[in-house]
Design an enzyme around this catalytic site. Sequence first.
Site, PDB file in Angstrom:
ATOM      1  N   GLY A   1     -46.949 -44.096  -9.800  1.00 46.79           N
ATOM      2  CA  GLY A   1     -46.535 -45.140  -8.868  1.00 46.79           C
ATOM      3  C   GLY A   1     -45.301 -45.846  -9.365  1.00 46.79           C
ATOM      4  N   HIS A   2     -45.021 -46.978  -8.757  1.00 47.03           N
ATOM      5  CA  HIS A   2     -43.788 -47.702  -9.079  1.00 47.03           C
ATOM      6  C   HIS A   2     -44.032 -48.935  -9.946  1.00 47.03           C
ATOM      7  CE1 HIS A   2     -41.639 -45.805  -5.338  1.00 47.03           C
ATOM      8  NE2 HIS A   2     -42.070 -44.917  -6.205  1.00 47.03           N
ATOM      9  N   GLY A   3     -45.263 -49.093 -10.452  1.00 48.12           N
ATOM     10  CA  GLY A   3     -45.529 -50.182 -11.371  1.00 48.12           C
ATOM     11  C   GLY A   3     -46.004 -51.448 -10.689  1.00 48.12           C
TER      12      GLY A   3
ATOM     13  N   GLY B   1     -48.157 -43.604  -4.507  1.00 47.35           N
ATOM     14  CA  GLY B   1     -46.739 -43.244  -4.437  1.00 47.35           C
ATOM     15  C   GLY B   1     -45.805 -44.436  -4.453  1.00 47.35           C
ATOM     16  N   ASP B   2     -46.350 -45.647  -4.477  1.00 50.27           N
ATOM     17  CA  ASP B   2     -45.476 -46.830  -4.505  1.00 50.27           C
ATOM     18  C   ASP B   2     -46.047 -47.851  -5.495  1.00 50.27           C
ATOM     19  OD1 ASP B   2     -43.631 -48.950  -3.741  1.00 50.27           O
ATOM     20  OD2 ASP B   2     -43.229 -47.781  -1.946  1.00 50.27           O
TER      21      ASP B   2
END
Length: 382
Positions: free
Chosen positions: A271-273, A248-249
């Site tokens: 996710g956030h990369g 999730g991040d």
Amino acid sequence: MAIQFLFFSFLVFLFNDGVFSYDPYLFLTPSSIPKAPSYDTERQSSYEKIVFDVDHYGVKADGTDNSEAFKRAWEAACSSTSHSSVLLVPPHKTYLLKPLELQGPCEAKNITVMIKGNLKAPSERADWSGEDVNYWIKFKNVRHLTVKGGGELDGSGQIWWQNSCKINKSAPCLDAPTALVFHRCEKLRVSDLTIRDSQKFHVVFSKCANVKAFHLTIRAPQWSPNTDGIHVTGTQDIMIFNCFIGTGDDCISIVKGSKNVYVKDIVCGPGHGISIGSLGKKNSEAHVSNVVVEKATLIGTTNGVRIKTWQGGYGYAENIVFQDIFMTNVSNPIIINQHYCDSRKPCYQQNAAVAVRGVRYKNIRGTSATDISVNFNCSSTC
Ligand SMILES: *[C@@H]1O[C@H](CO)[C@@H](O)[C@H](O)[C@H]1NC(C)=O
Ligand SMILES: *[C@@H]1O[C@H](CO)[C@@H](O)[C@H](O)[C@H]1NC(C)=O
Ligand SMILES: *[C@@H]1O[C@H](CO)[C@@H](O)[C@H](O)[C@H]1NC(C)=O
Ligand SMILES: CC(=O)N[C@H]1CO[C@H](CO)[C@@H](O)[C@@H]1O
């Protein structure tokens, strides 16, 4: 909307006198370029090896806590004067573990934690009461440590996510454990493990040196808050390669005090990369240098390759190469955000910023989920 994009070789130079160049290694001296990973870490040694099986230290398979038994087994393995000491977690079993800190320095010259079975965190937050809430399993001050074995670490993070202030807007913002922390470890190898549903970050390397992390699978739901895959802080000479990370991040986040970081063959999403930062929170100083990220695939992430700094910090992020990266449906494929603000209170306008310089993007292609594929949101002073 999917926008096709392709960037071949360009260099960004912010906070500096506008020097542009197409030489990928202009800003990297040969010794500062992290070396490509070698795969010969598995070589068998002919030295004496002693195995300490946790099952011989009073573990219970009845679903009660086993951390005391693990500590006893660790102490035996760590204080062994053998050349090579193995702490074995046998296969086909699941061991419940409350927060556990395994400390060095050890007598054993080399220590291997062979996790063949599964480790499971308690699902109640009360199991951390009176304990340090920053970790579930932590290795501290150990040299020549190898952690591997094919097993799974399950952080049982649901209760923490539900109570996170990012999910429950009326809950207080409290800290949550990282599933697996390595603090001040040198000559560290971490491989062949699955880590899932961590309470917060999955794996953290903090103030470590000479690290190889590879063949790791890291999974948590897309909505789980702050569940970064691999977080690198204050660590030098680290290679992270052949990993699948979907959380999730951030898949990988690299923050202050990190130097010579080589990331290769990563599949990331959701996710956030892959992120450098955040840096400079609360007017703090941050230095990150010599980072190479190559041969990564990002699928459906909110960012691709990102550098994020808070307003008001100082220090720098420099000599950074992103190359041979493929993205599918990524919302901010290439982004530098010097106005990063991940707090409940709005961040106010400030002039100081962590300098971002010597960043090279080469052969980055794929599709963007938005109509912006390159976003350089610089500080007011750049
Ligand atoms: C959200 O947090 C508040 C304050 O801690 C708590 O009273 C409430 O039960 C929580 N809601 C949920 C759905 O967990
Ligand atoms: C692409 O990403 C957007 C935003 O994250 C999402 O809404 C959409 O469903 C994705 N499209 C595909 C084809 O996966
Ligand atoms: C840059 O960041 C600021 C602050 O978050 C935001 O208000 C602004 O819209 C951003 N600009 C772009 C072009 O994304
Ligand atoms: C396989 C391995 O890690 N060997 C190391 C064991 O410890 C000695 C001394 O600390 C090292 O030199 C070896 O490389």
